[in-house]
Design a protein around this motif. Structure first.
Motif, short mmCIF file in Angstrom:
data_model
loop_
_atom_site.label_atom_id
_atom_site.label_comp_id
_atom_site.label_asym_id
_atom_site.label_seq_id
_atom_site.Cartn_x
_atom_site.Cartn_y
_atom_site.Cartn_z
N THR A 113 0.82 -1.22 0.00
CA THR A 113 0.00 0.00 0.00
C THR A 113 0.85 1.27 0.00
O THR A 113 0.34 2.35 -0.22
N LEU A 114 2.13 1.12 0.26
CA LEU A 114 3.10 2.20 0.49
C LEU A 114 2.81 2.98 1.78
O LEU A 114 3.36 4.06 2.01
N MET A 115 1.93 2.42 2.63
CA MET A 115 1.76 3.04 3.95
C MET A 115 3.06 2.97 4.73
O MET A 115 3.35 3.86 5.54
N ASN A 116 3.86 1.92 4.49
CA ASN A 116 5.13 1.85 5.21
C ASN A 116 5.97 3.08 4.94
O ASN A 116 6.64 3.61 5.84
N LYS A 117 5.93 3.58 3.72
CA LYS A 117 6.73 4.76 3.39
C LYS A 117 6.11 6.01 3.99
O LYS A 117 6.82 6.91 4.44
N GLY A 118 4.78 6.07 4.01
CA GLY A 118 4.13 7.20 4.66
C GLY A 118 4.45 7.25 6.14
O GLY A 118 4.73 8.32 6.70
N TYR A 129 -1.26 4.67 -4.74
CA TYR A 129 -0.83 4.62 -3.34
C TYR A 129 -1.44 5.78 -2.53
O TYR A 129 -0.73 6.69 -2.10
N PRO A 130 -2.75 5.77 -2.30
CA PRO A 130 -3.38 6.87 -1.55
C PRO A 130 -2.91 6.97 -0.10
O PRO A 130 -3.04 8.03 0.52
N CYS A 131 -2.37 5.88 0.44
CA CYS A 131 -1.92 5.91 1.84
C CYS A 131 -0.79 6.92 2.06
O CYS A 131 -0.63 7.45 3.17
N MET A 132 0.00 7.17 1.04
CA MET A 132 1.10 8.14 1.18
C MET A 132 0.57 9.52 1.54
O MET A 132 1.04 10.16 2.48
N GLN A 133 -0.40 9.99 0.77
CA GLN A 133 -0.94 11.32 1.01
C GLN A 133 -1.66 11.40 2.35
O GLN A 133 -1.62 12.43 3.03
N LEU A 134 -2.31 10.30 2.73
CA LEU A 134 -2.93 10.24 4.06
C LEU A 134 -1.89 10.46 5.15
O LEU A 134 -2.11 11.23 6.09
N ALA A 135 -0.74 9.81 5.01
CA ALA A 135 0.30 9.91 6.03
C ALA A 135 0.87 11.32 6.10
O ALA A 135 1.12 11.85 7.19
N TYR A 136 1.10 11.94 4.97
CA TYR A 136 1.60 13.33 4.98
C TYR A 136 0.60 14.25 5.67
O TYR A 136 0.99 15.09 6.50
N ALA A 137 -0.69 14.12 5.33
CA ALA A 137 -1.71 14.98 5.92
C ALA A 137 -1.79 14.77 7.43
O ALA A 137 -1.89 15.74 8.21
#
Length: 398
Positions: A214-219, A305-313
């Motif tokens: 999901t690329l949440m790991n990177k977020g 990878y929408p999880c990335m933008q979620l993590a930044y926000a």
């Protein structure tokens, strides 16, 4: 010889740490071990490394662990439950505690170790993501070192050695892209758990492998990098690097860029966290740039990878919001692994829960606030899942 305690000893981080201890018995010794519920593996580790204390998180497994070690002499202290894991983390003369427990479960043992004056080899990113408002002041208060033991933050830490204060301008976190980096986004609706667990480069646990997909790991690593290295979120960038040879880069004030390279092998960052500021000679395979071949880079696909933008926000929102993000992700990934939700439901559930928390976000959360937010978020994911199921039934009827 450095005395080490290892929490999460039967997981991927734990077993690789013990590989290092096995290879360098004159450098490291094990004081304590703690694991989740794998009695057979933990018992074997206790027999091999002879810790003074050990704990298994599943309390009902303690009798089986004692039975498996009944003939061992001398007998270690054997404990169980969350309290037992915490006791292992704070126990004895260990100098460094390796935090290999997956998820927010690693937060309380890490705090206990810090309060006992032990350095932390941080392989559990959730400790800072959820608990930074509490953990960082404790690190300063007790004068301990917090050394990153995952590949990306270790790479940044290694590159920063010798860089003057205020010399850092930007962090570039490299990402493999996970199991679906070469998939069309339209195909993600049909992925299976088995698909998500096929990481192209790294051998990791199930949860972190899904986070990579999901690329949440990177977020999450973006948030952790913010707390570890003090940069604003606008100065932390993610770049897809499919070969996983460059583990991360830093840009300095004069635009010079430094990178740390190596084969994908978690033992290297673990060894550096354990041996810092020294470098221990190894006989591991050396990096051959000709063999590695081309090193390529591309911008991550935000639609995929929408999880990335979620993590930044969430990182920019701060407060208790990162704890909510982390807990919601853990719960959603667990449901996906149990095949109770679809892959694309993971970011939907997380976003729904984070939106629900906006009005209750606490700017300076206490430990109790963080734990309460964690518990609340997990329950809210279950509520979100019920709503998704209802919507799916309505759509199917149409």
């Amino acid at each position: 010889m450095k005395a080490i305690t290892l929490v999460g000893s039967t997981g991927s981080i734990g077993t690789q740490t013990l590989d290092i201890v096995t290879q360098y018995p004159d450098q490291f010794r094990i004081v304590g071990l703690a694991a989740g519920n794998n009695v057979e593996m933990l018992a074997a580790q206790i027999r091999q490394f002879r810790p003074e204390i050990a704990a298994i998180c599943s309390e009902d497994k303690l009798p089986a662990l004692k039975e498996a070690l009944v003939d061992l002499d001398p007998q270690p202290i054997l404990l169980a439950g969350e309290a037992g894991v915490i006791e292992v983390a704070r126990y004895g003369d260990s100098q460094t505690v390796v935090t290999g427990i997956v998820g927010c479960a690693g937060l309380l043992p890490t705090i206990a170790a810090i309060e006992a004056g032990k350095d932390i080899a941080l392989a559990n990113k959730e400790t800072l993501i959820a608990g930074a408002p509490v953990v960082l002041p404790l690190v300063e208060k007790h004068g301990v070192k917090l050394l990153p033991a995952d590949s990306e933050h270790s790479a940044i830490f290694q590159c920063l050695q010798g860089v003057p204060k205020d010399g850092l301008r930007k962090i570039l976190l490299t990402a493999s892209g996970g199991a679906f980096r070469d998939w069309d986004v339209e195909k993600l609706a049909d992925v299976t758990v088995a698909d998500a667990l096929k990481h192209p480069n790294w051998s990791m646990g199930r949860k972190i492998t899904v986070d990579s997909a999901t690329l949440m790991n990177k977020g999450l690593e973006v948030i952790e990098a913010h707390f570890l290295f003090g940069l604003d979120y606008d100065n932390i960038e993610i770049v897809i690097h499919p070969q996983s040879i460059i583990h991360s880069l830093i840009e300095l004030q004069d635009t010079s860029v430094l990178a740390q390279l190596g084969w994908p092998d978690m033992r290297l960052p673990l060894l550096y966290a354990l041996s810092w500021p020294y470098r221990i000679y190894t006989n591991w395979e050396r990096l051959d740039l000709v063999k590695a071949g081309n090193l390529t880079f591309r911008e991550p696909d935000h639609q995929k990878y929408p999880c990335m933008q979620l993590a930044y926000a969430v990182g920019k929102a701060g407060g208790s919001m990162p704890a909510v993000l982390n807990a919601a992700n853990e719960q959603a990934v667990a449901l996906f692994l149990d095949e109770k939700i679809r892959f694309l439901d993971i970011p939907r559930c997380i976003e729904w829960v984070c939106d629900r928390h906006q009005n209750d976000n606490r700017a300076n959360p206490s430990l109790d606030d963080i734990l309460a937010a964690d518990k609340w978020a997990r329950q809210e994911v279950l509520t979100a899942t019920e709503k998704l199921e209802t919507q799916s039934r309505i759509i199917s009827l149409r």
